[in-house]
Structures are given as C-alpha cells and as structure tokens.
Design a protein around this motif. Structure first.
Motif, short mmCIF file in Angstrom:
data_model
loop_
_atom_site.label_atom_id
_atom_site.label_comp_id
_atom_site.label_asym_id
_atom_site.label_seq_id
_atom_site.Cartn_x
_atom_site.Cartn_y
_atom_site.Cartn_z
N ALA A 1 7.79 -12.43 -0.13
CA ALA A 1 8.34 -11.83 1.09
C ALA A 1 8.98 -10.48 0.78
O ALA A 1 8.86 -9.53 1.57
CB ALA A 1 9.37 -12.77 1.72
N CYS A 2 9.66 -10.38 -0.35
CA CYS A 2 10.29 -9.11 -0.74
C CYS A 2 9.24 -8.04 -1.02
O CYS A 2 9.44 -6.86 -0.68
CB CYS A 2 11.19 -9.32 -1.95
N GLU A 3 8.13 -8.43 -1.61
CA GLU A 3 7.03 -7.48 -1.84
C GLU A 3 6.48 -6.99 -0.51
O GLU A 3 6.17 -5.80 -0.35
CB GLU A 3 5.92 -8.13 -2.67
N MET A 4 6.36 -7.90 0.46
CA MET A 4 5.91 -7.51 1.79
C MET A 4 6.87 -6.51 2.42
O MET A 4 6.46 -5.50 3.00
CB MET A 4 5.80 -8.75 2.69
N LEU A 5 8.17 -6.78 2.30
CA LEU A 5 9.18 -5.90 2.89
C LEU A 5 9.17 -4.51 2.25
O LEU A 5 9.40 -3.51 2.93
CB LEU A 5 10.56 -6.55 2.77
N LYS A 6 8.90 -4.45 0.95
CA LYS A 6 8.79 -3.16 0.28
C LYS A 6 7.64 -2.35 0.87
O LYS A 6 7.75 -1.14 1.10
CB LYS A 6 8.58 -3.35 -1.22
N VAL A 7 6.51 -3.01 1.07
CA VAL A 7 5.35 -2.35 1.67
C VAL A 7 5.69 -1.84 3.07
O VAL A 7 5.40 -0.69 3.42
CB VAL A 7 4.14 -3.31 1.72
N LEU A 8 6.31 -2.70 3.87
CA LEU A 8 6.66 -2.33 5.24
C LEU A 8 7.71 -1.22 5.25
O LEU A 8 7.66 -0.33 6.12
CB LEU A 8 7.16 -3.54 6.00
N ASP A 9 8.65 -1.27 4.32
CA ASP A 9 9.69 -0.25 4.27
C ASP A 9 9.08 1.13 4.01
O ASP A 9 9.52 2.13 4.58
CB ASP A 9 10.70 -0.59 3.17
N ASN A 10 8.03 1.15 3.20
CA ASN A 10 7.34 2.40 2.93
C ASN A 10 6.46 2.83 4.11
O ASN A 10 6.44 4.00 4.50
CB ASN A 10 6.48 2.26 1.67
N GLU A 11 5.77 1.85 4.71
CA GLU A 11 4.83 2.16 5.79
C GLU A 11 5.53 2.59 7.07
O GLU A 11 5.04 3.45 7.81
CB GLU A 11 3.97 0.92 6.07
N LEU A 12 6.69 2.01 7.36
CA LEU A 12 7.33 2.21 8.65
C LEU A 12 8.37 3.33 8.66
O LEU A 12 9.12 3.48 9.61
CB LEU A 12 7.99 0.90 9.09
N LYS A 13 8.39 4.12 7.62
CA LYS A 13 9.33 5.25 7.57
C LYS A 13 9.10 6.20 8.74
O LYS A 13 8.00 6.72 8.91
CB LYS A 13 9.18 6.00 6.24
N GLU A 14 10.13 6.33 9.58
CA GLU A 14 10.10 7.22 10.75
C GLU A 14 8.98 6.86 11.74
O GLU A 14 8.51 7.70 12.49
CB GLU A 14 9.97 8.67 10.31
N LYS A 15 8.56 5.58 11.71
CA LYS A 15 7.53 5.14 12.65
C LYS A 15 8.11 4.15 13.66
O LYS A 15 8.95 3.32 13.32
CB LYS A 15 6.36 4.46 11.91
#
Length: 225
Positions: A125-139
C-alpha cells in the motif's frame, strides 16, 4: 423504460462505484441489498462464478465486476461520458483504474489483518501511495481536466481509505509522507462531483468498519491460541 437493478451493499466502495455511474447518467435503478453471509438465489444465479457484489441486472441480463459495469453503463446509457473520448486518454484512464483496483487487497489487508499479512499489505500500500504521490502532483483529476472513470475507481483511496484508517487506528497516510496525495485527496473529498454521489461519512459508516476491524482482530487472536 429500462429495468435496472443493482445487487450491492450500502458500505461497499465497489457498489458505490456503480451507483455513482448510474447517477451521473441519471439512470433510475433499484438497489437490492445483499447479505453476504446468506447470499440470495438472485446473486448466486446472476454471478455464479465469483458469487460477489456488485452485479448490475439490465433488462434481465447480468453484468459483473465494478469497473466492467462502469464501462457497460457508459456505453449503454445516454448522458455525460465517464470514459474520455480521446483513445489515448481512454487508455490512460483504464490504466489508472486497473492500477488502483489491483491494490485493493493490499489496502484492505493493512487495516483488517495483523502480523505478517498486515505488514505485507502495508508495504504494498505504501508503494502504491508513493506512485500516486508522484502522479497526482498539482493534479485534480487522473486524466485531463474532467472527472471520470479513473476518478471513480479512486474512491477507495480518496474516500474509504480515510474511514478505514480512522476505524482501525492504523495510520497509513500522513501529509508529511505523501503531501501531493493528501492535497489531491482533500480536493477530491470536497469536489462537488464527489460530494454529490458518495455516502456521508457518518457515525453509522464509521461504526460499521470499527466493528469489522474488531471482528478481524478477534478472529486473528483466536487462531494464534
């Protein structure tokens, strides 16, 4: 008029994805609440392979799996598009929806299991959140400038994850660890297109998941004796 029934559950994020799409399309439907401890003959007949909710029944024909149902609703009923019209954007939306769907087990394990299984789920789950944290920057949305397919699939991380966290006492998400994700989540929860279609975060919803967390903890403790 089309005969539309939804076999689902009031607390299920899978069911709410389907309800969301039906409401966006302004399709009138009947919600039939299932008891997963005593599954109805209609559910067993409508989804004989997985025997799970949600199931959409449209004019007597059954469609299973929430994201497949969303595509069916988008293609079948008039109203605002859920999937993007552009082929590339449509592929992106399907990619992110699948990514999120593939992580459901990890998120759930983090909050309802204990020991090794919980740690494994938490790591994924933490790996998923890292991906999302990068993807959703200013989105604001996953694809383009319009709420759609992937954003509905994101109801688990955008809405239910916070409820799971509060109900279980397990802290997974903080603004220090995942600032971009948390900024997106706050925007998501307060978005009018989300508020209109998700259930209120009330005592009943929280109490239900607190009960689930206690039940799983008790079951886990009993197996260790």
């Amino acid at each position: 008029m089309a005969d539309v029934k939804l076999l689902g559950l009031w607390y299920s994020f899978f069911s709410h994805r389907v309800e969301w799409a039906l409401k966006i399309k302004r399709v009138k439907y009947e919600l039939i609440e299932e008891d997963l401890q005593n599954k109805s003959p209609l559910l067993l007949q409508s989804n004989p392979i997985h025997k799970k909710i949600p199931v959409l029944i449209h004019n007597g024909k059954s469609i299973c799996e929430s994201m497949i149902i969303l595509e069916y609703i988008d293609e079948t009923f008039e109203g605002p598009s859920i999937l993007p019209k552009d082929p590339y954007d449509r592929a992106l939306a399907r990619f992110w929806a699948k990514f999120l769907d593939d992580k459901v087990g990890a998120v759930v394990s983090t909050f309802i299991h204990k020991g090794e299984e919980q740690e494994k789920g938490k790591e994924e789950a933490c790996e998923m959140l890292k991906v999302l944290d990068n993807e959703l920057k200013e989105k604001k949305f996953f694809v383009g400038d319009k709420f759609g397919f992937a954003d509905i699939a994101a109801n688990l991380v955008g809405y239910w994850l916070g409820i799971f966290q509060e109900a279980s006492g397990v802290e997974l998400v903080t603004s220090e660890k995942y600032p971009n994700f948390c900024a997106w989540r706050d925007e998501y929860i307060n978005c009018s297109q989300v508020k209109e279609y998700l259930p209120p975060r009330n005592d009943e919803l929280l109490a239900f998941f607190q009960g689930c967390a206690r039940a799983h903890a008790a079951a886990s403790a009993s197996t260790k004796k």
